[in-house]
Design a protein around this motif. Structure first.
Motif, PDB file in Angstrom:
ATOM      1  N   GLY A   1       0.783  -1.234   0.025  1.00  0.00           N
ATOM      2  CA  GLY A   1      -0.022  -0.052  -0.029  1.00  0.00           C
ATOM      3  C   GLY A   1       0.768   1.129   0.076  1.00  0.00           C
ATOM      4  N   ILE A   2       0.140   2.238   0.394  1.00  0.00           N
ATOM      5  CA  ILE A   2       0.777   3.706   0.193  1.00  0.00           C
ATOM      6  C   ILE A   2       1.085   3.984   1.652  1.00  0.00           C
ATOM      7  CG2 ILE A   2       0.235   6.187  -0.315  1.00  0.00           C
ATOM      8  CD1 ILE A   2      -1.468   5.345  -2.422  1.00  0.00           C
ATOM      9  N   THR A   3       2.165   4.574   1.980  1.00  0.00           N
ATOM     10  CA  THR A   3       2.782   4.969   2.965  1.00  0.00           C
ATOM     11  C   THR A   3       1.857   6.378   3.422  1.00  0.00           C
ATOM     12  OG1 THR A   3       4.533   6.263   2.335  1.00  0.00           O
ATOM     13  CG2 THR A   3       5.033   3.827   2.884  1.00  0.00           C
TER      14      THR A   3
END
Length: 57
Positions: free
Chosen positions: A3-5
């Motif tokens: 996923g996205i941080t």
């Protein structure tokens, strides 16, 4: 990496908000797009009107 941080998410959100605000400012005539300065290819002077006004000869 899954996923996205949170940092990337915050960057994308702030960039989107900034672009939206700039477009809104242009639409309200609070901001203006910058026009590129035109220069005469022959003499190198700045062109203010339709032509540079310099007599080329």
């Amino acid at each position: 990496m899954n996923g996205i941080t949170p940092q990337v998410a915050a960057l994308l959100a702030s960039t989107g908000v900034g672009v939206w605000m700039a477009i809104a400012g242009v639409q309200k005539n609070a901001l203006e797009w910058k026009r590129r300065r035109r220069t005469c290819p022959s003499c190198g002077r700045a062109i203010v009107g339709r032509t540079c006004g310099h007599v080329h000869g």
